[in-house]
Enzyme design. Sequence first.
Site, PDB file in Angstrom:
ATOM      1  N   GLY A 267       2.292 -85.796 -21.869  1.00 49.74           N
ATOM      2  CA  GLY A 267       1.740 -84.576 -21.296  1.00 49.74           C
ATOM      3  C   GLY A 267       0.494 -84.012 -21.928  1.00 49.74           C
ATOM      4  O   GLY A 267      -0.122 -83.097 -21.366  1.00 49.74           O
TER       5      GLY A 267
ATOM      6  N   GLU B  74       5.867 -90.218 -25.260  1.00 49.79           N
ATOM      7  CA  GLU B  74       5.530 -90.998 -24.062  1.00 49.79           C
ATOM      8  C   GLU B  74       4.167 -90.589 -23.511  1.00 49.79           C
ATOM      9  O   GLU B  74       4.077 -90.134 -22.373  1.00 49.79           O
ATOM     10  CB  GLU B  74       6.582 -90.735 -22.974  1.00 49.79           C
ATOM     11  CG  GLU B  74       8.020 -90.930 -23.388  1.00 49.79           C
ATOM     12  CD  GLU B  74       9.021 -90.281 -22.410  1.00 49.79           C
ATOM     13  OE1 GLU B  74       8.606 -89.567 -21.472  1.00 49.79           O
ATOM     14  OE2 GLU B  74      10.217 -90.507 -22.595  1.00 49.79           O
TER      15      GLU B  74
ATOM     16  N   ARG C 182      -1.822 -90.098 -19.988  1.00 49.07           N
ATOM     17  CA  ARG C 182      -3.201 -89.656 -19.778  1.00 49.07           C
ATOM     18  C   ARG C 182      -4.035 -89.620 -21.070  1.00 49.07           C
ATOM     19  O   ARG C 182      -5.183 -90.046 -21.084  1.00 49.07           O
ATOM     20  CB  ARG C 182      -3.173 -88.244 -19.177  1.00 49.07           C
ATOM     21  CG  ARG C 182      -4.537 -87.705 -18.761  1.00 49.07           C
ATOM     22  CD  ARG C 182      -4.445 -86.209 -18.414  1.00 49.07           C
ATOM     23  NE  ARG C 182      -3.334 -85.905 -17.553  1.00 49.07           N
ATOM     24  CZ  ARG C 182      -3.387 -85.939 -16.214  1.00 49.07           C
ATOM     25  NH1 ARG C 182      -4.515 -86.202 -15.601  1.00 49.07           N
ATOM     26  NH2 ARG C 182      -2.307 -85.665 -15.502  1.00 49.07           N
TER      27      ARG C 182
ATOM     28  N   CYS D 261     -12.129 -90.583   6.385  1.00 52.38           N
ATOM     29  CA  CYS D 261     -12.106 -89.595   7.461  1.00 52.38           C
ATOM     30  C   CYS D 261     -11.104 -88.489   7.165  1.00 52.38           C
ATOM     31  O   CYS D 261     -10.045 -88.396   7.811  1.00 52.38           O
ATOM     32  CB  CYS D 261     -11.787 -90.296   8.773  1.00 52.38           C
ATOM     33  SG  CYS D 261     -12.962 -91.614   9.064  1.00 52.38           S
TER      34      CYS D 261
HETATM   35  C1  LIG Z   1       4.226 -89.056 -16.379  1.00 55.62           C
HETATM   36  C2  LIG Z   1       5.165 -89.053 -17.504  1.00 55.62           C
HETATM   37  C3  LIG Z   1       4.695 -89.192 -18.818  1.00 55.62           C
HETATM   38  C4  LIG Z   1       3.223 -89.273 -19.152  1.00 55.62           C
HETATM   39  O1  LIG Z   1       2.570 -88.058 -18.907  1.00 55.62           O
HETATM   40  P1  LIG Z   1       1.046 -87.868 -19.368  1.00 55.62           P
HETATM   41  O2  LIG Z   1       0.707 -86.504 -18.919  1.00 55.62           O
HETATM   42  O3  LIG Z   1       0.253 -88.909 -18.651  1.00 55.62           O
HETATM   43  O4  LIG Z   1       0.984 -88.016 -20.840  1.00 55.62           O
HETATM   44  C5  LIG Z   1       5.627 -89.250 -19.832  1.00 55.62           C
HETATM   45  N1  LIG Z   1       6.955 -89.165 -19.583  1.00 55.62           N
HETATM   46  C6  LIG Z   1       7.441 -89.022 -18.334  1.00 55.62           C
HETATM   47  C7  LIG Z   1       8.908 -88.933 -18.136  1.00 55.62           C
HETATM   48  C8  LIG Z   1       6.563 -88.952 -17.263  1.00 55.62           C
HETATM   49  O5  LIG Z   1       7.055 -88.785 -16.023  1.00 55.62           O
END
Ligand SMILES: *Cc1c(COP(=O)(O)O)cnc(C)c1O
Length: 428
Positions: free
Chosen positions: A251, A288, A291, A357
């Site tokens: 996140g 995790e 981005r 479009c």
């Molecule tokens: C999408 C997602 C992430 C990655 O989120 P980012 O904002 O790209 O870091 C991590 N864990 C879960 C469960 C997700 O759905």
Amino acid sequence: MNAPVLAGPLPGQPFIHQHDGQLRMEKIDLAPLARRYGTPLFVYSKASMLAALEAYRRGFAGRSAQICYAVKANSSLGVLQVFAQAGCGFDIVSIGELERVMAAGGRADQTIFSGVGKTALEMSRALQAGIACFNVESQAELHLLSAVASDAGRRAAVSVRVNPDVDARTHPYISTGLKGNKFGVAHDQALQIYQLAHSLPGLDVVGIDCHIGSQITQAGPYLDAMERVLDLVDALKNSGILLQHIDFGGGLGINYNQDTPPAADELWRQLLARIDARGYGQCKLMIEPGRSLVGNAGLCLTEVVYTKPGSHKNFCIVDAAMNDLPRPAMYEAFHQIVPVTPRHGPMLTYDVVGPVCESGDWLGRDRSLCVQSGDLLAVLSAGAYCMSMASNYNSRGRPAEILVDGAQAHLIRERETTADQMRGERLL
Ligand SMILES: *Cc1c(COP(=O)(O)O)cnc(C)c1O
């Protein structure tokens, strides 16, 4: 009138810079790449991805921690290979992503499986491959996973995704940690769900996880979520359920347009101080990120097809569109758009739009540019949630992708042809 940047790195983009009036990534000039491979063209910097990974590793120095790259941000094999070779783990949300991870040389035993809708087929394939953990999101999923594992004569390692009910203060479509979201189990039901997991025959309870949203630019929501998760870890311990890991999700935001997210190492220094203060400094930590590992490593090169002056607006019509770069149409997201070979001359204000479009097919609004047909533009911060969300809408083939490594440019995906698109279709 904005003067084009004529020398040096672009703000927030240390691996992209202007050199002799040309935009470069690492040691590669971008204009010749576009001529050779055509446009639209995604180009990624390997050094930028590795630098982003390194920032997390600095933050976790001396700790037991596992970084699992969230594959959905960019699932191209060449990108996954960079992370696999760097020893990174993976966070997947479908079996397709698991097959990609393994095809790129990633390890199943360093892969965790998230998502609210895992099917029995996906569970059994992931078990057979030997993934590290299922991040379970509901009671029903626990029952199904236990049954699938028991049928296969195995036990599935599980973590429960808890919804800490904190506001990530980001766009509603990418906020996932509030009560009204479909994700995770409610904080006040978590204990009961863990007791169920503990009692089911096919499951081994190993961890806890959360993920509160994406493009988070402040440390506050992370700290709040962490406190709430650690409250649950305390409560679980008191009821005799000991966890081996705590997973804080992904996140972390990136700088798209004067956004100022905390640096990964700084953020983790702060969070680790809280974890230590609560007595969990020795626990294995997982994260995790998606981005923040790839977003600013990529850009999309596109050619100006026409300029179209209007009485209200000027349009700059380019050959990339919402099918290639869906974020503006989906979330009204902002991407910087810069010329690859800046011209000297008067700037005009344009809406940069694609040929699809739909009125929603725009890439940038009210941009000050000096452009003509045939010029190349670079849409920046396009490494995450662009190619992985690209579609064939309007029967447009998806772009080619290049991975730049120093002075080398590797083609990691060929441009999709019309024949590729029609493969598998049948006439009556
Ligand atoms: C999408 C997602 C992430 C990655 O989120 P980012 O904002 O790209 O870091 C991590 N864990 C879960 C469960 C997700 O759905």
